[in-house]
Design a protein around this motif. Structure first.
Motif, short mmCIF file in Angstrom:
data_model
loop_
_atom_site.label_atom_id
_atom_site.label_comp_id
_atom_site.label_asym_id
_atom_site.label_seq_id
_atom_site.Cartn_x
_atom_site.Cartn_y
_atom_site.Cartn_z
N LEU A 220 3.14 11.24 18.82
CA LEU A 220 2.29 10.40 18.31
C LEU A 220 2.53 10.46 16.82
N VAL A 221 2.82 9.22 16.19
CA VAL A 221 3.18 9.10 14.75
C VAL A 221 2.20 8.40 14.18
N GLN A 222 1.57 8.98 13.10
CA GLN A 222 0.40 8.27 12.18
C GLN A 222 0.82 8.10 10.82
N VAL A 223 0.69 7.01 10.15
CA VAL A 223 1.00 6.81 8.72
C VAL A 223 -0.51 6.47 8.05
N PHE A 224 -0.79 7.28 7.07
CA PHE A 224 -2.05 7.02 6.26
C PHE A 224 -1.72 6.59 4.99
N VAL A 225 -2.58 5.34 4.61
CA VAL A 225 -2.49 4.94 3.32
C VAL A 225 -3.43 4.80 2.56
N LYS B 12 0.81 -1.23 0.18
CA LYS B 12 0.09 -0.15 -0.03
C LYS B 12 0.95 1.38 -0.11
N ILE B 13 0.61 2.04 -0.70
CA ILE B 13 1.35 3.46 -0.92
C ILE B 13 0.87 4.34 0.19
N ILE B 14 1.91 4.96 0.90
CA ILE B 14 1.87 5.95 1.90
C ILE B 14 1.30 7.47 1.20
N ARG B 15 0.26 7.72 1.61
CA ARG B 15 -0.36 9.29 1.33
C ARG B 15 -0.17 10.42 2.06
#
Length: 110
Positions: free
Chosen positions: A105-110, A61-64
């Motif tokens: 707080l680290v968040q990665v959206f895909v 999945k590509i990170i957005r």
């Protein structure tokens, strides 16, 4: 001093105290949360705390979007050292102030 001047001075001081280094890269709207990690490291006198947060998507999945929120309002410096937007992996490096705790707080959206 007038009331207006005092109010303005208090507002300026409040803005100066809120000096967090939050980090946002890419778009988080219409994206799903792929990964979330809370980083909490206690302070050590005369030492900078450094933490690397890794994310690797196994199903490509590509990170957005990437968001790193400073929950303690310090002058810590988040940065991307590998991957990022458009990739399926990312390494977020959090480098805290000398002698201060690190709470992000680290968040990665895909």
């Amino acid at each position: 001093m007038s009331l207006l001047t005092n109010t303005f001075l208090v507002c300026v001081l409040c803005v100066a105290l809120y000096n967090a280094h939050d980090f946002q890269l890419g778009a988080t709207t219409n994206a799903t949360l792929g990964y979330q990690e809370t980083v909490k490291l206690s302070s050590v006198p005369l030492t900078q705390r450094i933490k690397n947060v890794f994310y690797n998507s196994n199903n490509t999945k590509i990170i957005r979007g990437i968001v790193a929120t400073d929950l303690q309002k310090t002058k810590a410096e988040p940065s991307i050292t590998a991957g990022g937007i458009g990739f399926s992996f990312v390494n977020v490096r959090l480098k805290g102030e000398k002698g201060k705790a690190l709470y992000y707080l680290v968040q990665v959206f895909v």
